[in-house]
Design an enzyme around this catalytic site. Structure first.
Site, PDB file in Angstrom:
ATOM      1  N   GLU A 225     -29.401   7.026  69.059  1.00  0.00           N
ATOM      2  CA  GLU A 225     -30.690   7.718  69.119  1.00  0.00           C
ATOM      3  C   GLU A 225     -30.735   8.443  70.457  1.00  0.00           C
ATOM      4  O   GLU A 225     -30.953   7.818  71.498  1.00  0.00           O
ATOM      5  CB  GLU A 225     -31.839   6.715  68.971  1.00  0.00           C
ATOM      6  CG  GLU A 225     -31.819   5.949  67.653  1.00  0.00           C
ATOM      7  CD  GLU A 225     -31.833   6.843  66.422  1.00  0.00           C
ATOM      8  OE1 GLU A 225     -32.202   8.032  66.545  1.00  0.00           O
ATOM      9  OE2 GLU A 225     -31.466   6.373  65.346  1.00  0.00           O
ATOM     10  N   CYS A 259     -38.379  10.713  74.185  1.00  0.00           N
ATOM     11  CA  CYS A 259     -37.256  11.442  73.589  1.00  0.00           C
ATOM     12  C   CYS A 259     -37.709  12.466  72.564  1.00  0.00           C
ATOM     13  O   CYS A 259     -37.001  13.448  72.322  1.00  0.00           O
ATOM     14  CB  CYS A 259     -36.256  10.468  72.970  1.00  0.00           C
ATOM     15  SG  CYS A 259     -36.952   9.390  71.701  1.00  0.00           S
TER      16      CYS A 259
END
Length: 478
Positions: A225, A259
């Site tokens: 990720e 993110c």
């Protein structure tokens, strides 16, 4: 799982404590096998009660690691997703664990086919600093739901949270089931070299490359990720003031250290300055002051603070217009004020690197095709945001771009949905988790085929004769 042919890095020695913990978990897999439904539910309940019982200390500890982390943001982005995620898994785990029936080809009947979901074994989790609870405990709970044993390596940039998690998890789970490893980046590197049955890493794209290379030496499958530059595309039909407020809410949450935060905004060219002004007004409404404001989160470290300041200076030196409500440098609070940038050189760091801070470049576009081409000329982002009530605009944006996930007419909220997969694509990551996808990702889908007592498949064999000709003629339509 047993790994008799494990390829071990020279940096890992047989008497290394890290290896000893890993071997103990592997041995526990062999001795105890897969936990049943009742045990998995109990483990998830124990994790839920741990969060509830330590609610206040978790919030305070995360705040301590940041210097200042908004209590409300920790509740919204860390505790709430963990609690809701555990409840979602517990509500569906029985059906997820149930073997799924599959169809059997006509030529192979009578027989049955099914898929069993089994634990992978020992799962490693390398967690980042920006959401030190969520991005540690959500992969953990999904690994537990799938029946795995887990080794966790929290970030060294949030040491107090890491120590707290080590203590709290150690009080309710034995080390051969869950181990929390404390250490610096060199230990994280050694951690990624262990022969896990699966490795989950959340962090930067550059570090992700090293993690994937280390895992490849043991053929360890990985879920990465990562991040990247998640774009926002504002349609001309969408109310500009509302769009600015929604974008700024996402951009300034956790001071942009997310993110999936909006990384840059694309706006119809004639609206660029108007949008920038509206963003600044929205930021002022959300955060009337920056220094001393407990709702405005600090940048995690002096190094990250300096990096953001250099981005601003470089963009300004290259001709960018800098929009701010006031700039304070060198404070102990490490707070970067909301900063909007227009007329930004495309080769500036702020347009080439993931920002991970409260800076928002605004880029003008003439038509949607041009905006899409701009996005597609860059690595695939972790998230994409579109603002429009025109279904044709939205459909074109979705069909002609690629990203990990999407929120339309908002930002970041797709990542909070328990029943949606979360993950990247290309440079922004590989693999997805959250909810069902997390269970599947951390399970082995084992195909099981069972012949009926009256099955005659043994008749289709050498020497090939009439039966083989009949079966092949029927199956090939000849």
């Amino acid at each position: 799982m047993n790994h008799p042919a494990r390829i071990q890095s020279p940096s890992i020695q047989d008497n290394d404590p890290l290896t000893a913990l890993f071997d103990a978990q592997q041995q526990a897999v062999l001795v105890h096998g897969a936990p049943n439904y009742k045990q998995r539910m109990a483990d998830l309940e124990a994790l839920l009660q741990l969060i509830k019982a330590n609610h206040d200390v978790l919030i305070e500890t995360v705040c301590k690691d940041f210097g200042n982390r908004s209590f409300a943001e920790t509740k919204l982005s860390e505790l709430m997703p963990i609690v809701n995620g555990i409840k979602h898994i517990r509500a569906h785990l029985k059906s997820w664990m149930r073997p799924s029936k599959r169809k059997v080809g006509m030529a192979f009947k009578p027989a049955t086919a099914r898929v069993m979901y089994q634990p992978l074994g020992v799962v490693g989790i390398l967690a980042p600093w920006n959401y030190p609870l969520t991005l540690t405990l959500i992969p953990l709970m999904e690994a537990l739901a799938a029946g795995n044993r887990v080794m966790l390596k929290p970030s060294e940039l949030t040491p107090h949270t890491a120590e707290l998690l080590k203590r709290l998890l150690g009080e309710i789970f034995p080390a051969e089931q869950i181990s929390v490893i404390i250490g610096d980046a060199s230990l994280a590197s050694r951690f990624s070299e262990l022969a896990f049955d699966h490795l989950v890493f959340t962090g930067s794209t550059n570090v992700g490359r090293h993690v994937m290379a280390a895992a490849a030496r043991n053929l360890t499958p990985v879920t990465l990720e990562l991040g990247g530059k998640s774009p926002v595309v504002i349609g001309s039909d969408f109310p500009l003031k509302k769009a600015a407020r929604l974008v700024v809410i996402g951009k300034l949450f956790n001071a942009g250290q997310t993110c999936v935060a909006p990384d840059y905004a694309m706006v119809p060219r004639h609206l660029v300055d108007t949008f920038a002004a509206e963003c600044l007004n929205a930021a002022k409404q959300l955060y009337p002051s920056i220094q001393g404001n407990k709702d405005y989160t600090s940048i995690i470290s002096p190094r990250h603070y300096d990096r953001l300041m250099k981005m601003i200076d470089q963009a300004g030196a290259g001709g960018a217009r800098i929009w701010q409500n006031g700039m304070v440098r060198g404070t102990d609070e490490r707070k970067v004020p909301p900063t909007i940038l227009t007329n930004v050189p495309l080769d500036a760091d702020v347009m080439c690197e993931e920002i991970f801070g409260p800076l928002l470049p605004v880029i003008g576009y003439d038509n949607l095709e041009q905006a899409i081409a701009f996005i597609n000329a860059r690595p695939k982002p972790l998230a994409l945001y579109g603002f429009s009530n025109d279904s044709a605009f939205v459909d074109q944006l979705l069909e002609q771009t690629r990203s990990g996930g999407v929120t339309i007419n908002g930002t970041m909220l797709h990542a909070t949905q328990d029943d949606l997969p979360f993950g990247g694509v290309g440079n922004s990551g590989t693999g997805a988790y959250h909810g069902y996808e997390g269970f599947i990702r951390l399970s082995h889908a084992r195909g099981v085929f069972k012949l009926s007592r009256f099955n005659m498949s043994d008749k289709v064999s050498a020497p090939y004769g009439a039966m083989t000709r009949l079966v092949t003629r029927l199956m090939l339509g000849q």
